[in-house]
Scaffold this motif. Structure first.
Motif, PDB file in Angstrom:
ATOM      1  N   ALA A  32       0.849  -1.190   0.000  1.00  0.00           N
ATOM      2  CA  ALA A  32       0.000   0.000   0.000  1.00  0.00           C
ATOM      3  C   ALA A  32       0.883   1.238   0.000  1.00  0.00           C
ATOM      4  N   HIS A  33       0.336   2.339  -0.505  1.00  0.00           N
ATOM      5  CA  HIS A  33       1.025   3.617  -0.393  1.00  0.00           C
ATOM      6  C   HIS A  33       1.088   4.000   1.088  1.00  0.00           C
ATOM      7  N   PHE A  85      -0.987   0.417  -9.585  1.00  0.00           N
ATOM      8  CA  PHE A  85      -0.806   0.644  -8.151  1.00  0.00           C
ATOM      9  C   PHE A  85       0.049   1.878  -7.900  1.00  0.00           C
ATOM     10  N   ILE A  86       1.139   1.997  -8.605  1.00  0.00           N
ATOM     11  CA  ILE A  86       2.036   3.133  -8.413  1.00  0.00           C
ATOM     12  C   ILE A  86       1.308   4.452  -8.668  1.00  0.00           C
ATOM     13  N   ALA A  87       0.415   4.457  -9.650  1.00  0.00           N
ATOM     14  CA  ALA A  87      -0.269   5.691 -10.040  1.00  0.00           C
ATOM     15  C   ALA A  87      -1.442   6.053  -9.143  1.00  0.00           C
ATOM     16  N   ASN A  88      -1.953   5.088  -8.384  1.00  0.00           N
ATOM     17  CA  ASN A  88      -3.195   5.310  -7.642  1.00  0.00           C
ATOM     18  C   ASN A  88      -3.014   4.988  -6.159  1.00  0.00           C
ATOM     19  N   PRO A  89      -2.945   5.987  -5.307  1.00  0.00           N
ATOM     20  CA  PRO A  89      -2.755   5.734  -3.867  1.00  0.00           C
ATOM     21  C   PRO A  89      -3.943   5.057  -3.207  1.00  0.00           C
ATOM     22  N   ASP A  90      -5.068   4.959  -3.894  1.00  0.00           N
ATOM     23  CA  ASP A  90      -6.233   4.279  -3.338  1.00  0.00           C
ATOM     24  C   ASP A  90      -6.234   2.786  -3.668  1.00  0.00           C
ATOM     25  N   MET A  91      -5.125   2.304  -4.227  1.00  0.00           N
ATOM     26  CA  MET A  91      -4.993   0.889  -4.562  1.00  0.00           C
ATOM     27  C   MET A  91      -3.958   0.215  -3.674  1.00  0.00           C
ATOM     28  N   SER A 111      10.241  -9.189  -3.688  1.00  0.00           N
ATOM     29  CA  SER A 111      10.172  -8.848  -5.104  1.00  0.00           C
ATOM     30  C   SER A 111       9.471  -7.516  -5.361  1.00  0.00           C
ATOM     31  N   GLU A 112       8.148  -7.487  -5.278  1.00  0.00           N
ATOM     32  CA  GLU A 112       7.395  -6.278  -5.626  1.00  0.00           C
ATOM     33  C   GLU A 112       7.760  -5.041  -4.802  1.00  0.00           C
ATOM     34  N   PRO A 113       8.002  -5.157  -3.493  1.00  0.00           N
ATOM     35  CA  PRO A 113       8.412  -3.957  -2.753  1.00  0.00           C
ATOM     36  C   PRO A 113       9.686  -3.334  -3.321  1.00  0.00           C
ATOM     37  N   TYR A 114      10.638  -4.176  -3.695  1.00  0.00           N
ATOM     38  CA  TYR A 114      11.876  -3.683  -4.302  1.00  0.00           C
ATOM     39  C   TYR A 114      11.583  -3.021  -5.642  1.00  0.00           C
ATOM     40  N   LEU A 115      10.721  -3.659  -6.427  1.00  0.00           N
ATOM     41  CA  LEU A 115      10.369  -3.123  -7.744  1.00  0.00           C
ATOM     42  C   LEU A 115       9.724  -1.750  -7.629  1.00  0.00           C
ATOM     43  N   VAL A 116       8.813  -1.596  -6.685  1.00  0.00           N
ATOM     44  CA  VAL A 116       8.149  -0.307  -6.494  1.00  0.00           C
ATOM     45  C   VAL A 116       9.158   0.755  -6.053  1.00  0.00           C
ATOM     46  N   GLU A 117      10.029   0.393  -5.142  1.00  0.00           N
ATOM     47  CA  GLU A 117      11.052   1.351  -4.694  1.00  0.00           C
ATOM     48  C   GLU A 117      11.903   1.834  -5.866  1.00  0.00           C
ATOM     49  N   GLN A 118      12.274   0.909  -6.740  1.00  0.00           N
ATOM     50  CA  GLN A 118      13.138   1.267  -7.861  1.00  0.00           C
ATOM     51  C   GLN A 118      12.406   2.073  -8.924  1.00  0.00           C
ATOM     52  N   GLU A 119      11.163   1.715  -9.220  1.00  0.00           N
ATOM     53  CA  GLU A 119      10.440   2.354 -10.314  1.00  0.00           C
ATOM     54  C   GLU A 119       9.711   3.624  -9.888  1.00  0.00           C
TER      55      GLU A 119
END
Length: 333
Positions: free
Chosen positions: A115-116, A166-172, A180-188
């Motif tokens: 989550a954001h 998800f990255i674009a929408n804080p309500d998601m 995996s995904e937490p690292y990906l979000v941090e990088q992107e």
């Protein structure tokens, strides 16, 4: 649970003798995905000779999107396979497939919800978000989330393994794996998402199991014991010692993997106790207990994910684990 005499006596003589190349017994182990840090303990025991010391010449067969290593094991082409969580084991019983879980590498399931930071600070806050959940997740752990916590089918949208919405929408919120995904979000996206382990909310399944055929347990218990013990020692050495040799094998086997991803995954597994927590702290990595299996089965029956009345005792054995193997390799506080 399968009831058999301990295999320890059968391997005691083997363990006392040095193994030569001619003596080694060839064993194949299929993983559930391409090579990654989440498989590190197995690569560690290949790299540092732990399997060889027990008399085994282990070949790791990576999985992938077009690879079904479990089917290869059922066909007799692999000796061991890396299972997912206990649902897979329960379904094998339901389908009368004689597969047995002999160890549980991960004491905590690494499935997470992201989550954001400004949108959800607690597990309960996730109920206010639209959640991106894949089809497999929807029919398994998300049904438990509905049953146990009151999440709804309506707030779920299919996850296509693209984090951009998800990255674009804080309500998601979005499903992911801890490493995996937490690292990906941090990088992107340049921000650190809040991460909620479903295990910490009560999804009590083991994950990344070691499974083999019931016939192997019955007729080759010394091989099972050697492979399980070697794998356990490998995980202690990998997460608490020098895992560089294992990482070299991982990077060689998976050209898409990078050192920074490996280091992130190892750090997160250690921080969250994915491999070494709960019963493993007292009984050793890989432990499987009746209480955990029964607890998870009851939750899945209540959530309507699995049928009641299955002989789940046929899906696993505690014979080869829980004896403190490798605990001397863990640094003492």
């Amino acid at each position: 649970m399968l009831a058999r005499p301990s295999a320890a006596a059968l391997i005691a003589g083997l363990a006392a003798l040095p193994a030569t190349a001619q003596d080694l017994q060839a064993v194949s182990f299929g993983t559930n995905w391409v090579a990654q840090a989440e498989h590190g303990g197995f690569y560690q025991s290949v790299a540092d000779g732990t399997y060889e010391a027990c008399g085994l010449d282990v070949t790791i067969v990576p999985g992938g999107p077009q690879v079904n290593n479990r089917a290869l094991m059922l066909a007799g082409r692999l000796d061991f396979n890396m299972g997912g969580d206990l649902l897979q084991a329960f379904n094998a019983v339901a389908e009368d497939i004689p597969v047995v879980v002999v160890a549980a590498t991960f004491q905590k399931h690494p499935q997470v919800i992201l989550a954001h930071p400004e949108s959800a600070e607690t597990w309960e806050d996730l109920k206010d978000l639209t959640l991106l959940i894949g089809d497999n997740g929807y029919t398994s752990y998300y049904q438990w989330m509905i049953s146990a916590y009151g999440f709804t089918a309506e707030q779920r949208e299919p996850y296509t393994f693209n984090p951009a919405p998800f990255i674009a929408n804080p309500d998601m919120g979005m499903q992911g794996y801890l490493s995996s995904e937490p690292y990906l979000v941090e990088q992107e996206a340049g921000f650190e998402p809040n991460v909620f382990l479903i295990a910490d909310a009560g999804y009590s399944s083991y994950a990344t199991t070691i499974e083999t055929m019931a016939d192997t347990v019955e007729n080759r218990p010394e091989v099972v014991q050697c492979f399980v013990d070697g794998s356990i020692k490998g995980w202690y050495n990998y997460i608490y010692g020098d895992g560089s040799a294992a990482n070299e094998l991982i990077l060689e086997a998976n050209p898409d993997m990078t050192q920074d991803k490996v280091e992130y995954a190892v750090r997160r597994m250690k921080e969250e106790g994915i491999v070494d927590s709960g019963d493993a702290l007292e009984q050793g990595i890989g432990v499987v207990t009746d209480d955990v299996v029964q607890d998870f089965y009851g939750k899945m029956v209540e959530a309507g994910v699995i049928a009641d009345g299955l002989d789940i005792a046929a899906s696993y054995t505690t014979e080869f684990v829980g004896n403190g193997v490798g605990m001397d390799l863990k640094p003492q506080d």
